[in-house]
Write an enzyme that holds these catalytic residues in place. Structure first.
Site, short mmCIF file in Angstrom:
data_model
loop_
_atom_site.label_atom_id
_atom_site.label_comp_id
_atom_site.label_asym_id
_atom_site.label_seq_id
_atom_site.Cartn_x
_atom_site.Cartn_y
_atom_site.Cartn_z
N ASP A 450 0.87 -1.17 0.00
CA ASP A 450 0.00 0.00 0.00
C ASP A 450 0.90 1.22 0.00
OD1 ASP A 450 -1.68 2.14 0.64
OD2 ASP A 450 -1.91 1.54 2.74
N GLU A 468 -3.75 4.34 -2.59
CA GLU A 468 -4.12 3.94 -1.23
C GLU A 468 -5.62 4.09 -0.99
OE1 GLU A 468 -2.62 6.22 2.17
OE2 GLU A 468 -2.46 4.31 3.24
N GLU A 469 -6.18 5.21 -1.43
CA GLU A 469 -7.62 5.41 -1.22
C GLU A 469 -8.45 4.37 -1.96
OE1 GLU A 469 -5.56 9.27 -0.42
OE2 GLU A 469 -5.48 7.79 -2.01
#
Length: 677
Positions: A450, A468-469
């Site tokens: 991540d 990441e989101e």
């Protein structure tokens, strides 16, 4: 060499065509015999045709021999040898001298040409290095490979080409470790009853009590959580959970909840923010969705409220904070995570509504969803779709619910245990590079990276929508890490084992779309966790790309990557799954993808892990990484030696206003060093 290889290609094509035309054993030889050579009566070949066939066979054997010779020459080219003198690229003075002028600043230019790839760290398709490659008389190994003799696996080809240490994706190690029984320890908090888990295979909340102090999550359902109530005669305090129960019970009993009702309820038990919080995004979402979908989302709001009210029964034991400098694990059931996230959705967690520098949780990510509800954008619409789908799954009938555990582990390395990079003797490990595929799809069973913000989750509850989101949206169980994970330090990471993927998606950033449900078929381990492990490591943010070519910054990134890649001390390296990663920190954080690829290869080598590297549709970068990995492994370059070359490169950039391409600098440096010996 470019002209040489083109001639070779053309000649090979001619020979192959001649071979096919003259092969008497082909399936359609009858069609190749000229009409004048046939008998007028039965149309069979005339007698003199036998001599012609024998002649063609002899000619065919000669042609095949020539094809074999050309293929051998081609193999030498791809192996880094000069086709004229058969010396290696390092020893030959006529060929392989480098195809880029020394003044080209491609090392820095490649970064500036990259598309946005991360919310403060980044990861999706990149435009890559678009600088036109200058050709010399002989050309470079890169040019030879790209101009017609591309090995399979290079830009635009399949992924079958192997160098000495390169491999296909299927050849990399996957998770297959057998676990001991799940148990409590001073370093592992388990929120389910372990005995009942092993005997009955049920997920029952572990009995205990919540603790109201700086070391534990402050829960909304405990007596210490209060809200100020003002009346005409006096001002007093009452348990905040009473107000929460009153408001959410009203929503839970309704079959159709509106955005206005959600806003009213949340502000009732968060009176301090009555005039500060905006819910325009939630209101707009319900206006723009199709009328046929609106009732489904309204009903889901009701079920989320019902799920949130289950908190006192779902989580009975204190949840420790994963604080800086402490290694600790927390294991929860998927149902417990859903209950905690339902409370986050309705903004019930106390003391978590401000990020002021002096606030109690200033060093933690936000967890309450109020930032998702305001400031409408098209991105928010897609986020709502993913979040609502997750809750629709987690509020089904009991028998249809996902039943498993998820573990969150904060890891760190003491300064005294960090690698001495300059003296490391490890060689680079196996590497698979692909411009196709994604970390989450093709990295199943591997340690998936991540590209994190140091506040895990980045802008998942705001407007951020990059690697990441997106990862947190398709695996919403990751969001609960924001409840208890303090900001990551320079030698720390967070590993999440067992999260489930609920959604499919397409696009990235503004083009991101929620495309529907995902049926996760990933196998579970002995602890009933999905065999999916994700490691959150945050890259440095470089306002100016040049900043990263500083060995202090390189050391930080090496140590951070090593912390994330390092396996457990009690697990043999043979059981370490490969790393699935990509252009870590190469978007909004300004990282150079070539440098970051080398850093991750070095960290993986010291951590004794293989690697799958996804360039996210960047064919040029794929080829560059394949070639430099091949070059370094072919010449047995150790991590320590490569580190010294990076040091020299950083010094070269410091002394000159322009820099050569990083990979060309490394090749030339190795050639010079070798020639001196």
């Amino acid at each position: 060499m470019t002209s040489t290889h083109n001639l070779m290609t053309e000649k090979k094509d001619e020979l192959v065509e001649s071979e096919v035309a003259s092969d008497p054993d082909g399936d359609k030889d009858g069609e190749r015999i000229h009409e004048n050579e046939l008998c007028a009566t039965c149309k069979c070949p005339r007698g003199e045709g036998d001599d012609e066939i024998n002649r063609l066979r002899l000619e065919n054997q000669k042609l095949k021999k020539k094809v074999d010779e050309l293929q051998e020459t081609l193999n030498r080219v791809l192996a880094g040898e000069c086709p004229l003198c058969h010396q290696t690229a390092m020893d030959c003075t006529d060929g392989m001298t480098g195809g880029r002028s020394s003044g080209e600043n491609e090392g820095l230019g490649a970064m500036e040409g990259s598309s946005e790839m991360s919310h403060k760290s980044g990861s999706t398709p990149m435009k890559g290095d678009k600088t036109e490659r200058k050709s010399s008389t002989s050309g470079t190994l890169q040019e030879v490979s790209r101009s017609g003799l591309d090995p399979k696996g290079a830009a635009g080809g399949s992924d079958d080409w192997k160098t000495e240490n390169s491999c296909q994706l299927k050849d990399l190690k996957r998770d297959h470790l057998q676990l001991e029984k799940l148990h409590f320890s001073p370093f592992h908090t388990v929120l389910v009853d372990v005995d009942r888990f092993w005997i009955e295979k049920r997920f029952v909340a572990k009995e205990g009590r919540h603790i109201w102090d700086k070391n534990f999550v402050k829960m909304p359902c405990v007596d210490e959580s209060v809200v100020t109530k003002e009346t005409f005669m006096s001002t007093g305090k009452q348990p905040r959970w009473d107000s929460i129960k009153k408001q959410l019970s009203r929503l839970a009993k309704s079959s159709s909840v509106t955005a206005s009702e959600v806003e009213t309820a949340i502000k009732k038990f968060n009176p301090k923010y009555q005039d500060q919080w905006s819910f325009d995004a939630l209101h707009t979402f319900f206006k723009v969705v199709a009328e046929s979908e609106r009732s489904t989302y309204s009903h889901t709001l009701s079920r989320i409220a019902h799920l949130a009210l289950m908190l006192p029964h779902s989580c009975k034991k204190g949840i420790p904070l994963l604080r800086q400098g402490q290694k600790h694990s927390i294991t929860l059931s998927q149902r417990q995570i859903a209950c905690l996230l339902a409370n986050a959705f309705y903004c019930t967690f106390p003391h978590r509504n401000t990020t002021h520098a002096r606030s109690e949780y200033a060093n933690y990510p936000t967890i309450n969803f109020q930032s998702l509800f305001g400031n409408w954008s098209d991105r928010k619409a897609q986020k709502f779709r993913a979040i609502f789908h997750y809750f629709s799954v987690m509020t089904r009938e009991e028998e249809a619910l996902p039943k498993g555990l998820v573990t969150f582990t904060r890891c760190g390395i003491e300064d005294r245990d960090l690698p001495q990079w300059r003296s490391r003797a490890e060689m680079l490990t196996k590497l698979h590079v692909s411009s196709k595929g994604t970390i989450e799809k093709d990295g199943v069973g591997m340690l998936q990276v991540d590209f994190a913000c140091n506040m895990v989750g980045g802008g998942v509850l705001g407007s951020g929508l990059v690697q990441e989101e997106i990862l947190f949206l398709i695996n919403p169980e990751l969001i609960v890490a924001r409840l208890f994970t303090e900001k990551l330090g320079d030698t720390e990471c967070l590993k999440i084992t067992g999260s489930q993927q609920y959604s499919e998606y397409s696009g990235y950033s503004d083009s991101f779309k929620w495309t529907g449900p995902h049926e996760d078929t990933t196998q579970r381990d002995e602890w009933e966790r999905r065999r999916r492990q994700i490691v959150a490591i945050d890259a440095l943010n470089f306002k100016y790309p040049r900043e990263q070519f500083n060995m202090k910054k390189v050391n930080r990134e090496l140590n951070k990557a090593y912390c994330g890649f390092k396996g457990e001390d009690n697990v043999p390296p043979d059981y370490y799954p490969a790393i699935a990663t990509g252009n870590w920190g190469c978007g909004a954080f300004g990282g150079d993808p070539k440098l970051k690829a080398l850093i991750q290869m070095m960290a993986a080598a010291v951590a004794k892990r293989e690697m799958a590297y996804f360039t996210f549709k960047n064919n040029d970068l794929q080829m560059d990484i394949v070639m430099i990995h091949h070059f370094l492994t072919k010449h047995h370059v150790t991590v320590g030696r490569l580190y010294k070359m990076l040091d020299e490169y950083c010094d070269d950039i410091y002394r000159h206003s322009r820099a050569t391409d990083l990979y060309e600098f490394i090749k030339q440096s190795l050639r010079v060093t070798t020639s001196k010996h």
